[in-house]
Design a protein around this motif. Sequence first.
Motif, PDB file in Angstrom:
ATOM      1  N   ALA A  15     -19.066  40.764  24.027  1.00  0.00           N
ATOM      2  CA  ALA A  15     -18.298  41.464  25.077  1.00  0.00           C
ATOM      3  C   ALA A  15     -17.853  42.684  24.658  1.00  0.00           C
ATOM      4  O   ALA A  15     -18.209  43.763  25.238  1.00  0.00           O
ATOM      5  N   LEU A  16     -17.261  42.825  23.434  1.00  0.00           N
ATOM      6  CA  LEU A  16     -16.739  44.158  23.100  1.00  0.00           C
ATOM      7  C   LEU A  16     -17.722  44.946  22.899  1.00  0.00           C
ATOM      8  O   LEU A  16     -17.379  46.355  23.057  1.00  0.00           O
ATOM      9  N   ALA A  17     -18.853  44.658  22.423  1.00  0.00           N
ATOM     10  CA  ALA A  17     -19.938  45.684  22.048  1.00  0.00           C
ATOM     11  C   ALA A  17     -20.575  46.367  23.090  1.00  0.00           C
ATOM     12  O   ALA A  17     -20.969  47.361  23.045  1.00  0.00           O
ATOM     13  N   ASN A  18     -20.277  45.633  24.431  1.00  0.00           N
ATOM     14  CA  ASN A  18     -20.893  46.168  25.638  1.00  0.00           C
ATOM     15  C   ASN A  18     -19.592  47.148  26.305  1.00  0.00           C
ATOM     16  O   ASN A  18     -19.983  47.723  27.452  1.00  0.00           O
ATOM     17  N   MET A  19     -18.502  47.200  25.596  1.00  0.00           N
ATOM     18  CA  MET A  19     -17.493  47.879  26.270  1.00  0.00           C
ATOM     19  C   MET A  19     -16.874  49.245  25.670  1.00  0.00           C
ATOM     20  O   MET A  19     -17.123  49.347  24.454  1.00  0.00           O
ATOM     21  N   GLY A  20     -16.825  50.266  26.477  1.00  0.00           N
ATOM     22  CA  GLY A  20     -16.251  51.692  26.038  1.00  0.00           C
ATOM     23  C   GLY A  20     -14.805  51.268  26.494  1.00  0.00           C
ATOM     24  O   GLY A  20     -14.673  51.309  27.722  1.00  0.00           O
ATOM     25  N   ILE A  21     -14.195  52.115  25.659  1.00  0.00           N
ATOM     26  CA  ILE A  21     -12.676  52.018  25.932  1.00  0.00           C
ATOM     27  C   ILE A  21     -12.010  53.195  25.754  1.00  0.00           C
ATOM     28  O   ILE A  21     -12.194  54.079  24.595  1.00  0.00           O
ATOM     29  N   VAL A  22     -11.160  53.947  26.986  1.00  0.00           N
ATOM     30  CA  VAL A  22     -10.401  55.052  26.650  1.00  0.00           C
ATOM     31  C   VAL A  22      -8.818  54.599  26.663  1.00  0.00           C
ATOM     32  O   VAL A  22      -8.643  54.265  27.822  1.00  0.00           O
ATOM     33  N   PHE A  23      -8.330  54.513  25.568  1.00  0.00           N
ATOM     34  CA  PHE A  23      -7.078  53.877  25.381  1.00  0.00           C
ATOM     35  C   PHE A  23      -5.909  54.714  26.242  1.00  0.00           C
ATOM     36  O   PHE A  23      -6.049  56.338  26.379  1.00  0.00           O
ATOM     37  N   GLN A  24      -4.796  54.305  26.661  1.00  0.00           N
ATOM     38  CA  GLN A  24      -3.946  55.330  27.310  1.00  0.00           C
ATOM     39  C   GLN A  24      -2.967  56.073  26.234  1.00  0.00           C
ATOM     40  O   GLN A  24      -2.888  57.394  26.459  1.00  0.00           O
TER      41      GLN A  24
END
Lengths: 254, 262
Positions: free
Chosen positions: A90-99
């Motif tokens: 799941a994490l490998a498919n996720m791009g995240i821009v954190f606050q």
Amino acid sequence: MTDGLPPELRRESDTAPGGLSVEDLSFSYGARQALDGVSFACRPGRFTALLGPNGAGKSTLFALLTRLFTTPHGRIRIAGADLARSPRKALANMGIVFQQPTLDLDLTVRRNLSYFAALHGIPGRAAAARIDASLERLGMAERAGERVRDLNGGHRRRTELARALVHSPSVLLCDEPTVGLDAASRQAIVDHVHELAAGGLTVLWATHLTDEVRAEDDLLVLHRGRLLRDGTAAEISAGSTVSETFLDLTRAPA
Amino acid sequence: MTWLTALLAIVAREALRFVHQRERFLAALVRPLVWLLVFAAGFRAALGLSIIPPYQTYITYETYIVPGLCGMILLFNGMQSSLSLVYDREMGSMRLLLTAPLPRWWLLTAKLVASTAISILQVYAFLAIAWAFDIDMPAWGYVAVLPALAVSGMMLGALGLALSSFVKQLENFAGVMNFVIFPMFFLSSALYPLWKMAESSDLLRDICAVNPFTHAVELIRFALYLEFNAAALGWTCLATAVFMGLALWGYDPARGLVRRKG
């Protein structure tokens, strides 16, 4: 909770590859219930705005979505993978821009991105090509060699967005990514992420700023840990503006 | 190999950050040097040392405290780099690390390996300066001490990591100084041999004897003189396992630090 919605505004959970779905998610900090039975789905190719006032539970939801912490109540699926059962997929498919800012200020833009690529298992040469492409897309290519400390806030955010896309995720999570930016930088980032969604990415964008939501966007309104609305922005605001609808919804006790 | 790629990147990042922070390097070097060149010089007259293993001859006090000061560098660095994770600015980069698609235990281990590698560089810089002041060890001792430094560094880094996940507010490093670093350092064989401690109090001696830092220092001391101290290695490894277990428990996504911080 979407039970109170008119039937035409309800949406079935979409677990198609590339999408993101949340089912009956609850979380509490001790006695304080931060999320209460939240369910929704974000579809590929759509910009889904998660609108909520401060303290609505947005940050808790993002922490759960990024598996910073977990809850036994509810289910999260990212691009078809269950976050509790196969977190790495799941994490490998996720791009995240954190606050909060997560760049190393003393390192160059390129170094920051190559560190991230390596964390995702993309080694040197393969990473370089992806990093170039990703920076190019965000108009940051000529700044690749600059130290992050020397960039302004807008360019730092663009760098973080470019970084979140290096491993070609199918889902992009943005947690209030425009906080602290001037109007022009904010507009540029909002426009860009809308384009990414139009290109097929699943986007979940948390914000408390209603002017970042377009009429055709999917909209989730979160207030005091409960989901009050789930539909397109146009449907939800029905004749009024998103801003007024949002104020009305969150002024009344949930 | 995805895991190795990530490990190397984490170590490389730590090394780059270190290169960019020369003040940190100098600060970490000045502290043990002050102890070695000022404190030890003043104390050499007051403290008589008999011949104890691994030493085969009478030694000066400066020579005695070198392994303890190596331990001190590892101790301070281990605490500092792990505790800095708690600072908000670092929380951001911790989030980035923890959302990498790898098991959390591996990511935290990689973080430990990285900070230990940096600590070891600092220890060698310290040993080089000590050597320049004619406080030297057998030549091969400088090689043999490497694995001892690695194990000790991992143990102390794991302790810092475990603390960072349990202690709520670490905004003031002073608290940790008072309650972890100072007791660990002073209640050990770093500054005085255990038999010397026993002369004043058996209880203090016993506390020193169970302090894992004592064993780390003895492991380093014996290795520097090309001797192997199995008991010290055993204790240090055991402590590493316990601290690492605590750290992993603390960073478990179902509980721990990140959850409280929201």
